[in-house]
Design an enzyme around this catalytic site. Structure first.
Site, PDB file in Angstrom:
ATOM      1  CD  GLN A 295      -7.042  -4.429   4.046  1.00 33.91           C
ATOM      2  OE1 GLN A 295      -7.975  -5.147   4.390  1.00 33.91           O
ATOM      3  NE2 GLN A 295      -7.199  -3.178   3.658  1.00 33.91           N
TER       4      GLN A 295
ATOM      5  CG  HIS B  59      -1.920   0.987   1.365  1.00 30.05           C
ATOM      6  ND1 HIS B  59      -1.682   2.280   1.761  1.00 30.05           N
ATOM      7  CD2 HIS B  59      -3.251   0.917   1.118  1.00 30.05           C
ATOM      8  CE1 HIS B  59      -2.826   2.961   1.765  1.00 30.05           C
ATOM      9  NE2 HIS B  59      -3.793   2.157   1.367  1.00 30.05           N
TER      10      HIS B  59
ATOM     11  CB  CYS C 210      -3.672   3.363  -1.631  1.00 26.57           C
ATOM     12  SG  CYS C 210      -4.700   4.797  -1.309  1.00 26.57           S
TER      13      CYS C 210
ATOM     14  CG  ASP D 237       0.382  -2.625   6.136  1.00 32.16           C
ATOM     15  OD1 ASP D 237      -0.476  -2.620   7.038  1.00 32.16           O
ATOM     16  OD2 ASP D 237       0.266  -1.973   5.082  1.00 32.16           O
TER      17      ASP D 237
ATOM     18  CE  LYS E 192      -7.301   0.119   5.932  1.00 31.60           C
ATOM     19  NZ  LYS E 192      -7.762   0.515   4.594  1.00 31.60           N
TER      20      LYS E 192
END
Ligand SMILES: Cc1ncc(COP(=O)(O)O)c(C=O)c1O
Ligand SMILES: Cc1ncc(COP(=O)(O)O)c(C=O)c1O
Lengths: 160, 429, 429, 160
Positions: free
Chosen positions: C226, C145, C387, C223, C249
């Site tokens: 997600q 991202h 993104c 990261d 999220k």
């Protein structure tokens, strides 16, 4: 109006707060540390003299703070004289438990000076005032830092 | 002027109507709560005098945030679907509201940040690293909040700028002679000074200060965190180059702050943080950035917070910042007079122009002890250094007790403070 | 396992109970709304499949935030008064909840940021500037991202680090051979790669990747934006040095993100932003900073957002992340199968291990047009570059359509998507 | 299901979208710009040939985009040939108004090619789709950038 504050601000505390014992920088000392409580602006300095027998020959402090922190510092100086460093640490550990935990959660800090523990009871009221715990323990943190050769102690970093 | 929708009556109220603080209070759910309830003992009504730390939120703000989440929430920008459009419209509308609140020329002058603190860091790192070189002077004052001190110290460590500090007079006013002298004699590139002090209440003559700074070629950044909440502010009339405030003190949510910048100033600033939403195109070799203000807003923005801030601005503008100011000034005068009844009480900060903030100490009782006592009486004040340690040093105090008033406070609450302080004094004898 | 308080029945539900998505849906007020209502025309039920952009919020989160503001709000830390203590306790409790969610050793490993993007910028500027010098390699991947690309580019421009990029295989898996080779042949100091891709859904073998990186002396940053939303994550089992996610999220509010760091890593990092709350003492000459994590949290923190995130974590852990994962995996399989019915539809990202995210394109119809059409049918998907522009380039597409599933989505909603896409195809002929 | 989308996606648009006129890079041109709509990933390039009489002798474009942006670009190329730059700008201004404002708010852009304006009406449906306005105006922004000698146009910066 302030009935339940009488547990926290007992006579002994008000007395020590107003007339702190062993206050002022001594001419001679061999350990010192500065303690800082950014929360309320308190700053105190503890001066220790370790005797040749390894025992604490003298403790003094100066600096300013609230009634609780001044009283705690004053009481501390009265009870550490003549103690071995590890006795002082044990007392700190037990006192810290007293200020922060319910009795059943206190941990074993080894043999303690029971008379000193009795006296320290007057400060146990802070347990009901979480924001004031650091006031009660600042002098002890600072004493401990001095014993270990750290120049600065800050209660701010001990939890939030 | 129309009153906020949450006020009870439907009758339109004009700004000439007397300020009805009791009706205003009904808009704030928290104000009806009791504190320190225990079994067998009733609680004390809350007297909230810690507004300079953070203000309470009106029903309209709470509902705007819940309402968004119950009906209209999605991530903003770049979404073609219905909710994303709704959410974007609601969030971006706040940029217009902020522009209007500050009388900024355009919505493009408004950058959203995390809080005031981030805005200062953004300016220090983006503007500061671009335009300041070793030896250049950033001029602060002794009444700055840490938010407007530490970012410059970090920059100093990185680039060798110099920090110079304008003194504060005994009454808490800024030393304007020293200010002018500093501009004349030092290589001042940036003036970064507060519009209003969070400890002293002092309101600085920012218009005059900006004019002087500009005459000497310096850029000016004002900290409006304690100003926008108490009075109308017009960044163009002031001629501020950069202006900062934080939403949670303006009856809005945490998590969002504002940086206003003149277009030319913002346009000349490189991005601060990198990420989504602030870019035009990205390849691993080269990335191009969007225009200001979007260039400074990396990642998912504070959407819920933006909507809350919009509702807060609607609320205070409906009441009228003039009216709020008048109300608070009355309170300030009243509370000051009543506190002066107390022997041994010293008010720190008695400048002629003040916001409704009163810092004080009492001979022989530490502020921290006062704080604990008045709290038991239900009165919330702040005690400590108020993130302004150099100012504490300047006045030779370790800490103060600070009562700060907001648009919902009353004279009766000032009385409650005075009674609680008197009782505390009596306890300590 | 207990169910969230807002679920309707009082009967305790164990994790063995079948996942009752219809009951879960009742916790989310927005899911009952109609979209595109107009006079004379009923609206369409909302089918929200844009969860990877941001998730909807359960009643418990909305109420936690409103409840704080109605009863317990004040600025946190350093306040002695009742509300300040309440607020501090509620806010700081979330640090413990996050630590537990990630199985971090202690609350002291948890830094609160503005969002995931800020966490990357923090690491790049604080850790990166301290430990990376000219020529040192930061190893990214083609599926990052922008939030995990642009901060490193900004750092590259400042300090001359090198950015190297691990390729992605045709099915959307990370090229692990290339990853290992990069570690062997390049001066990799930091691996900064996503746990799970927001476009492809790919879940990377982070445990193995961390082990390899550590063997070659590199620090690893994952990261998790997600990942934490779709599955249980254990940072100690993974052996991540740094781990990032964003609350909005995870069914929580905007305005707050999380940086997890090993104690030794955080302790070695200098402050990022300066201001209140992160300092021990301030004078104009010298300022000392607090310990991690507080050193990285400058100014008034995201108090309301912290409380909301705490409620979100309570909510997902009560449902059970295992159960959520199982539910979403069923949905993923079902939706994938159904979308494959559509001729000319190409799914981008078919790695064996995937989160419930499906990116697709359709021959001859631009994703943007698809987005507008399915939106009219009530189906919210995201179209564009997500993104992740380098990834778009890698797969030779300008944009994709992305359907991403959350804990409240149903097979009927997957059907609605498929029907809407089919109708769109029919329209374009 | 998609009744009200028929206003946006009229036959003309679908036709131009599928079979864009004047598509592809020409051999010769003397002004060009790249247009970028990060929102949806559209990228187009406009190639202009300004004749010695100062009029637009040729306009072509390439790149990819949604049906709206392709159709808008295609329609634009058809109507600019032979126009003076300031006529092209006037048309852009009037078209931009048509896509974003109610009729009573349109501003005066001087004398306009009424036939072209009639043709552009097919795109006016975007006014109901704020997120699609940039698709309709991308080619025009890019043409305008080319006329003014800017190498890049981005709709992203034109408002949010
Ligand atoms: C994989 C990934 N990383 C980082 C981010 C950035 O999150 P935020 O915008 O909340 O900072 C996102 C979401 O936008 C994402 O999907
Ligand atoms: C004058 C002033 N400036 C800056 C700040 C910082 O605001 P925040 O903590 O929201 O960044 C405050 C409040 O804390 C303030 O009173």
């Amino acid at each position: 109006m302030f009935d339940d504050l009488r547990d926290l601000y007992q006579e002994v505390i008000l007395d020590h707060g107003k007339n702190p014992r062993n206050f002022g920088k001594p001419d001679g000392f061999n350990r010192t540390a500065r303690g800082d409580n950014p929360m309320c602006g308190d700053k105190i300095t503890v001066y220790l003299t370790l005797g040749s027998d390894g025992r604490i020959a003298d403790v003094r402090f100066d600096g300013r703070g609230c009634a609780i922190s001044q009283a705690s510092a004053s009481l501390m100086t009265e009870m550490l004289k003549g103690k071995e460093p590890k006795e002082a640490e044990a007392l700190f550990g037990a006192f810290h438990d007293m200020c922060t935990k319910d009795e059943e959660e206190w941990t074993d800090h080894g043999p303690l000076d029971e008379e000193a523990m009795d006296k320290l009871q007057v400060l146990s009221g802070v347990r009901e005032f979480p924001m004031r715990v650091k006031c009660a323990t600042l002098a002890w943190h600072t004493m401990n830092a001095a014993l270990h050769g750290d120049p600065v102690a800050s209660t701010e970093n001990a939890g939030f | 002027m129309t009153r906020p929708a949450t006020l009870l009556s439907d009758a339109p109220v004009t700004s000439n109507a007397p300020y009805d603080v009791e009706r205003v209070r009904q808009d704030f759910p928290i104000l009806t709560r009791l504190v320190h309830e225990r079994k067998g003992r009733p609680g004390k009504p809350l007297v909230y005098l810690d507004n300079a730390a953070s203000a309470q939120k009106p029903r309209a703000v709470i509902d705007a945030m819940s309402g968004l989440l119950e009906r209209d929430y999605a991530n903003v920008h770049r979404g073609v679907h219905f909710l994303s459009q709704r959410s974007t419209d609601l969030y971006e509308a706040t940029r217009d509201k902020v522009a209007k609140l500050l009388n900024a020329p355009s919505r493009e002058n408004i950058v959203f940040t995390r809080n005031a603190t981030e805005a200062f860091n953004l300016v220090a790192q983006s503007w500061g690293r671009t335009f300041l070189k070793t030896g250049d002077v950033v001029l602060l004052s002794y009444m700055e909040h840490h938010a407007n001190i530490v970012p410059w110290q970090l920059l100093r460590d990185q680039t060798g700028i110099r920090i110079e500090v304008v003194p504060v007079l005994d009454d808490g006013s800024l030393d304007l002679d020293a200010y002018e002298k500093a501009l004349k004699t030092l290589a001042v590139k940036l003036v970064a000074i507060t519009h209003s002090s969070n400890v002293l209440g002092t309101v600085n003559p920012v218009r005059q200060m900006a004019r002087l700074a500009h005459e000497h070629g310096a850029t000016v950044l004002f900290d409006g965190s304690q100003a926008v909440v108490h009075r109308p502010v017009d960044v163009q009339a002031i001629d501020a180059d950069l202006y900062v405030f934080t939403a949670h003190k303006l009856y809005g949510p945490t998590g969002i702050g504002v940086l206003y910048g003149k277009k030319a100033v913002l346009d000349a600033m490189p991005p601060y943080q990198g990420g989504g939403d602030m870019i035009s195109t990205v390849t691993f070799e080269k990335t191009t950035f969007r225009e200001a203000p979007y260039r400074f807003e990396a990642g998912t923005p504070p959407i819920i917070e933006g909507v809350g801030l919009g509702a807060a601005i609607d609320y205070v503008t409906a009441l009228g910042l003039d009216a709020i100011q008048a109300h608070e000034q009355r309170l300030l005068a009243y509370a000051t007079e009543r506190l002066r009844e107390i022997e041994g009480l010293r008010i720190i900060g008695t400048a002629p122009e003040k916001a409704a903030i009163i810092s004080f100490t009492i001979d022989g009782i530490h502020p921290h002890d006062i704080g604990t006592f008045v709290d038991r009486a239900g009165v919330a004040v702040r005690v400590g250094r108020h993130c302004a340690e150099p100012l504490m040093d300047r006045f030779g105090v370790g800490a103060t007790c600070r009562a700060s008033f907001g648009l919902y406070n009353t004279e009766a609450e000032a009385d409650a403070l005075v009674e609680a302080v008197k009782a505390t004094k009596a306890f300590f004898g």
